[in-house]
Design a protein around this motif. Structure first.
Motif, PDB file in Angstrom:
ATOM      1  N   GLN A  81       0.907  -1.297   0.142  1.00  0.00           N
ATOM      2  CA  GLN A  81      -0.039   0.109   0.040  1.00  0.00           C
ATOM      3  C   GLN A  81       0.801   1.255   0.025  1.00  0.00           C
ATOM      4  O   GLN A  81       0.487   2.359  -0.702  1.00  0.00           O
ATOM      5  CB  GLN A  81      -1.031  -0.044   1.155  1.00  0.00           C
ATOM      6  CG  GLN A  81      -1.796   1.082   1.119  1.00  0.00           C
ATOM      7  CD  GLN A  81      -2.805   1.042   0.055  1.00  0.00           C
ATOM      8  OE1 GLN A  81      -3.534   0.129  -0.465  1.00  0.00           O
ATOM      9  NE2 GLN A  81      -3.020   2.271  -0.760  1.00  0.00           N
ATOM     10  N   GLN A  82       1.828   1.126   0.657  1.00  0.00           N
ATOM     11  CA  GLN A  82       2.954   2.459   0.654  1.00  0.00           C
ATOM     12  C   GLN A  82       3.403   2.664  -0.589  1.00  0.00           C
ATOM     13  O   GLN A  82       3.651   3.736  -1.036  1.00  0.00           O
ATOM     14  CB  GLN A  82       4.030   2.128   1.836  1.00  0.00           C
ATOM     15  CG  GLN A  82       4.902   3.204   2.009  1.00  0.00           C
ATOM     16  CD  GLN A  82       4.252   4.430   2.816  1.00  0.00           C
ATOM     17  OE1 GLN A  82       3.389   4.145   3.371  1.00  0.00           O
ATOM     18  NE2 GLN A  82       4.590   5.475   2.601  1.00  0.00           N
ATOM     19  N   ASN A  90       0.698   4.241  -2.857  1.00  0.00           N
ATOM     20  CA  ASN A  90       0.555   5.379  -2.585  1.00  0.00           C
ATOM     21  C   ASN A  90       1.712   6.456  -3.003  1.00  0.00           C
ATOM     22  O   ASN A  90       1.586   7.431  -3.453  1.00  0.00           O
ATOM     23  CB  ASN A  90       0.564   5.617  -0.884  1.00  0.00           C
ATOM     24  CG  ASN A  90      -0.613   5.147  -0.124  1.00  0.00           C
ATOM     25  OD1 ASN A  90      -1.643   5.009  -0.908  1.00  0.00           O
ATOM     26  ND2 ASN A  90      -0.589   5.093   0.934  1.00  0.00           N
ATOM     27  N   SER A  91       2.887   5.694  -3.225  1.00  0.00           N
ATOM     28  CA  SER A  91       4.151   6.482  -3.623  1.00  0.00           C
ATOM     29  C   SER A  91       3.923   6.740  -5.095  1.00  0.00           C
ATOM     30  O   SER A  91       4.270   7.829  -5.643  1.00  0.00           O
ATOM     31  CB  SER A  91       5.305   5.643  -3.326  1.00  0.00           C
ATOM     32  OG  SER A  91       6.575   6.551  -3.918  1.00  0.00           O
TER      33      SER A  91
END
Length: 168
Positions: free
Chosen positions: A50-51, A54-55
């Protein structure tokens, strides 16, 4: 060690993972245990995936081209777990984006510091050099590698303890 578990509980290595998988195969409900282990390992990596999503979504988009490159790349980021074969382990992977504007290696190219080249509006006579968000995938995990590794190892340890408790 008499009466102890049939394998080492130290599963932080590839050998430890192989030992857990062998022990799972020996169990009557091994197929279900294997599925649970793989799911628990994937769940441990979901925050990292998920990170990374988002990036890439934070990358600047100057054009409203469709299909959206950032969205297409984000859809292809997911945790991957393999328990056996030539490679065993868990990782977050950005899979190739086939059929997205002829840009199959979009995750790899947009992550490179040197950027990528592409024809301008499909004209193979005129090429442009473009840079994405520098190392968006790598930066999503920087400083958190140990956290995700520990979470995956914990899932492996939990399964090892579960199997060892059955042997007693």
């Amino acid at each position: 060690m008499a009466g102890g578990p049939p394998f080492s509980l130290g599963v932080e290595t590839h050998d430890g993972l192989a030992a857990v998988v062998r022990a799972i195969r020996a169990e009557e409900d091994g197929k279900q245990l294997r599925k649970e282990l793989a799911q628990n390992m994937r769940d441990a990596l979901k925050p990292g995936a998920q990170q990374a999503k988002n990036s890439i979504m934070g990358m600047v988009s100057l054009h409203g081209a469709t299909p959206a490159l950032r969205t297409s790349i984000a859809r292809k980021i997911r945790p991957e777990v393999k328990l056996g074969g030539r490679w065993s382990g868990a990782r977050v992977k950005a899979f190739k984006t086939k059929n997205i504007r002829g840009f199959a290696n979009a995750p790899k190219r947009t992550n490179r510091a040197s950027g990528w080249r592409h024809p301008v509006y499909g004209n193979r006579e005129v090429w442009a050099h473009q840079r994405g968000k520098l190392e968006w995938f790598d930066r999503a995990f920087r400083g958190r590698e140990g956290l995700y590794k520990q979470a995956v190892e914990q899932a492996m340890e939990d399964m090892a303890r579960r199997i060892a408790s059955r042997a007693r």
